[in-house]
Design a protein around this motif. Sequence first.
Motif, PDB file in Angstrom:
ATOM      1  N   SER A   1       0.851  -1.189   0.000  1.00 29.24           N
ATOM      2  CA  SER A   1       0.000   0.000   0.000  1.00 29.24           C
ATOM      3  C   SER A   1       0.884   1.235   0.000  1.00 29.24           C
ATOM      4  O   SER A   1       2.101   1.145   0.172  1.00 29.24           O
ATOM      5  CB  SER A   1      -0.905   0.017   1.233  1.00 29.24           C
ATOM      6  OG  SER A   1      -0.130   0.156   2.421  1.00 29.24           O
ATOM      7  N   LYS A   2       0.258   2.396  -0.174  1.00 31.20           N
ATOM      8  CA  LYS A   2       1.025   3.645  -0.202  1.00 31.20           C
ATOM      9  C   LYS A   2       1.749   3.866   1.124  1.00 31.20           C
ATOM     10  O   LYS A   2       2.903   4.295   1.149  1.00 31.20           O
ATOM     11  CB  LYS A   2       0.091   4.813  -0.500  1.00 31.20           C
ATOM     12  CG  LYS A   2       0.802   6.145  -0.675  1.00 31.20           C
ATOM     13  CD  LYS A   2      -0.165   7.239  -1.081  1.00 31.20           C
ATOM     14  CE  LYS A   2       0.568   8.563  -1.282  1.00 31.20           C
ATOM     15  NZ  LYS A   2      -0.371   9.662  -1.675  1.00 31.20           N
ATOM     16  N   LYS A   3       1.067   3.561   2.239  1.00 29.30           N
ATOM     17  CA  LYS A   3       1.683   3.754   3.550  1.00 29.30           C
ATOM     18  C   LYS A   3       2.730   2.695   3.850  1.00 29.30           C
ATOM     19  O   LYS A   3       3.712   2.959   4.539  1.00 29.30           O
ATOM     20  CB  LYS A   3       0.608   3.739   4.631  1.00 29.30           C
ATOM     21  CG  LYS A   3      -0.267   4.989   4.655  1.00 29.30           C
ATOM     22  CD  LYS A   3      -1.191   4.974   5.860  1.00 29.30           C
ATOM     23  CE  LYS A   3      -2.005   6.263   5.924  1.00 29.30           C
ATOM     24  NZ  LYS A   3      -2.924   6.275   7.099  1.00 29.30           N
ATOM     25  N   SER A   4       2.491   1.478   3.355  1.00 29.49           N
ATOM     26  CA  SER A   4       3.424   0.373   3.621  1.00 29.49           C
ATOM     27  C   SER A   4       3.739  -0.356   2.322  1.00 29.49           C
ATOM     28  O   SER A   4       3.175  -1.414   2.027  1.00 29.49           O
ATOM     29  CB  SER A   4       2.812  -0.601   4.641  1.00 29.49           C
ATOM     30  OG  SER A   4       2.534   0.045   5.854  1.00 29.49           O
ATOM     31  N   PRO A   5       4.654   0.205   1.522  1.00 25.95           N
ATOM     32  CA  PRO A   5       4.990  -0.405   0.223  1.00 25.95           C
ATOM     33  C   PRO A   5       5.628  -1.779   0.390  1.00 25.95           C
ATOM     34  O   PRO A   5       6.339  -2.039   1.364  1.00 25.95           O
ATOM     35  CB  PRO A   5       5.996   0.595  -0.383  1.00 25.95           C
ATOM     36  CG  PRO A   5       5.821   1.864   0.391  1.00 25.95           C
ATOM     37  CD  PRO A   5       5.412   1.437   1.766  1.00 25.95           C
ATOM     38  N   LEU A   6       5.362  -2.627  -0.583  1.00 22.16           N
ATOM     39  CA  LEU A   6       5.956  -3.971  -0.608  1.00 22.16           C
ATOM     40  C   LEU A   6       6.539  -4.221  -1.989  1.00 22.16           C
ATOM     41  O   LEU A   6       5.839  -4.104  -2.995  1.00 22.16           O
ATOM     42  CB  LEU A   6       4.901  -5.027  -0.285  1.00 22.16           C
ATOM     43  CG  LEU A   6       5.334  -6.498  -0.441  1.00 22.16           C
ATOM     44  CD1 LEU A   6       6.495  -6.823   0.494  1.00 22.16           C
ATOM     45  CD2 LEU A   6       4.156  -7.428  -0.189  1.00 22.16           C
ATOM     46  N   HIS A   7       7.827  -4.545  -2.030  1.00 22.35           N
ATOM     47  CA  HIS A   7       8.508  -4.863  -3.283  1.00 22.35           C
ATOM     48  C   HIS A   7       9.317  -6.141  -3.104  1.00 22.35           C
ATOM     49  O   HIS A   7       9.822  -6.419  -2.009  1.00 22.35           O
ATOM     50  CB  HIS A   7       9.434  -3.713  -3.709  1.00 22.35           C
ATOM     51  CG  HIS A   7       8.711  -2.431  -3.961  1.00 22.35           C
ATOM     52  ND1 HIS A   7       8.412  -1.543  -2.955  1.00 22.35           N
ATOM     53  CD2 HIS A   7       8.211  -1.900  -5.101  1.00 22.35           C
ATOM     54  CE1 HIS A   7       7.752  -0.502  -3.461  1.00 22.35           C
ATOM     55  NE2 HIS A   7       7.617  -0.701  -4.752  1.00 22.35           N
ATOM     56  N   VAL A   8       9.438  -6.914  -4.166  1.00 21.02           N
ATOM     57  CA  VAL A   8      10.219  -8.153  -4.130  1.00 21.02           C
ATOM     58  C   VAL A   8      10.907  -8.341  -5.479  1.00 21.02           C
ATOM     59  O   VAL A   8      10.505  -7.768  -6.495  1.00 21.02           O
ATOM     60  CB  VAL A   8       9.334  -9.388  -3.833  1.00 21.02           C
ATOM     61  CG1 VAL A   8       8.851  -9.377  -2.401  1.00 21.02           C
ATOM     62  CG2 VAL A   8       8.163  -9.472  -4.806  1.00 21.02           C
ATOM     63  N   LEU A   9      11.930  -9.178  -5.469  1.00 19.64           N
ATOM     64  CA  LEU A   9      12.618  -9.569  -6.688  1.00 19.64           C
ATOM     65  C   LEU A   9      12.162 -10.963  -7.095  1.00 19.64           C
ATOM     66  O   LEU A   9      12.029 -11.846  -6.243  1.00 19.64           O
ATOM     67  CB  LEU A   9      14.132  -9.578  -6.470  1.00 19.64           C
ATOM     68  CG  LEU A   9      14.803  -8.231  -6.213  1.00 19.64           C
ATOM     69  CD1 LEU A   9      16.224  -8.448  -5.681  1.00 19.64           C
ATOM     70  CD2 LEU A   9      14.839  -7.387  -7.483  1.00 19.64           C
TER      71      LEU A   9
END
Length: 329
Positions: free
Chosen positions: A211-219
């Motif tokens: 989410s905008k407040k708690s971004p999540l990214h992965v490879l």
Amino acid sequence: MRRLGSVQQKIPCVFLTEVREEEASRKRDGQNFQVVATETVNPVALESDVHHALATEKLDGTCCYVTPYRGEVYLWARLDRKPTKQADKRFKKYQYCQKTCKGFTWNVEEDFRSVPESWIPARRVQYESGHPVPDEHGHIPGWVPVDTSNKQYCWHASVVDHDAREALVLRPSGEDQDLLEIVSVPLSELMEQTLELIGTNVNGNPYGLGSKKSPLHVLVPHGILRVRNAPVVEYHQLRSWFLESDEGRVEGIVWHCKGSSLVKVHRHHLGLKWPAGDTFLNSRPVVVHVDRVPLDPDASPESRRNLFAALSVLTGHRFSSARDIRLEA
């Protein structure tokens, strides 16, 4: 300069393509023509034995690469060297009238914008007279090391801990291929691999991660998400598969052929929209395995924003899809 990284100047489409000048591109802003697939299988694909190749999901993110930098294993971000405004204008004019215009010649020293000193061209970039040759879009694919102080690469930086030499990876679980897992793995295990960075702030986030407040990214390592019931490489069967199969709710397919050659097809090649509803990626359950010291309840906001620490709180938790993972703000 070193010539590293497996990004090609262009992965060919599995079908021969044609340009429709009356239609604007669905994929590239400012491109006033559409590249679409014909029903003829590309001879390059046939020569590579595409009918016996490994079909994998094409992910919608940004490409990354792992290779040493200053003696340490490092994550690199994709950075194409692009032409100056004046050279690009001249190139676009040529593209528009190439049927009647004479050939186009680049002056790499003068026609292209400067890049950081640490930039390296991708491995398969061709050279002429000691200079890299731009691809058909007028770009020279390459890489730059991810600098944690550069806001441009903050989302790349969030998935890597260069001090611990680790990266956050989404991959199939070894125990259950239907199950995905988010794990922290040593960068050394990813050496000379290309990966796709997906998540909240990448390409409009078609997978709905974070989410905008708690971004999540992965490879996601390239080639790791296999298409288990791959359609026959035939135009109408492929198009029907994208439209009707649950597994077809993907951006495209990349076939890994003999001799390490690759061919692909994107939904837009077949006149199909992307994203189109929920994605196949979100039909698969996910478990988190990121072992870190648990967050202190009184930890600073900066510490809480550390993705490794935030995911460690969820270690052992299983979710119905990656989209359902919610981190503490």
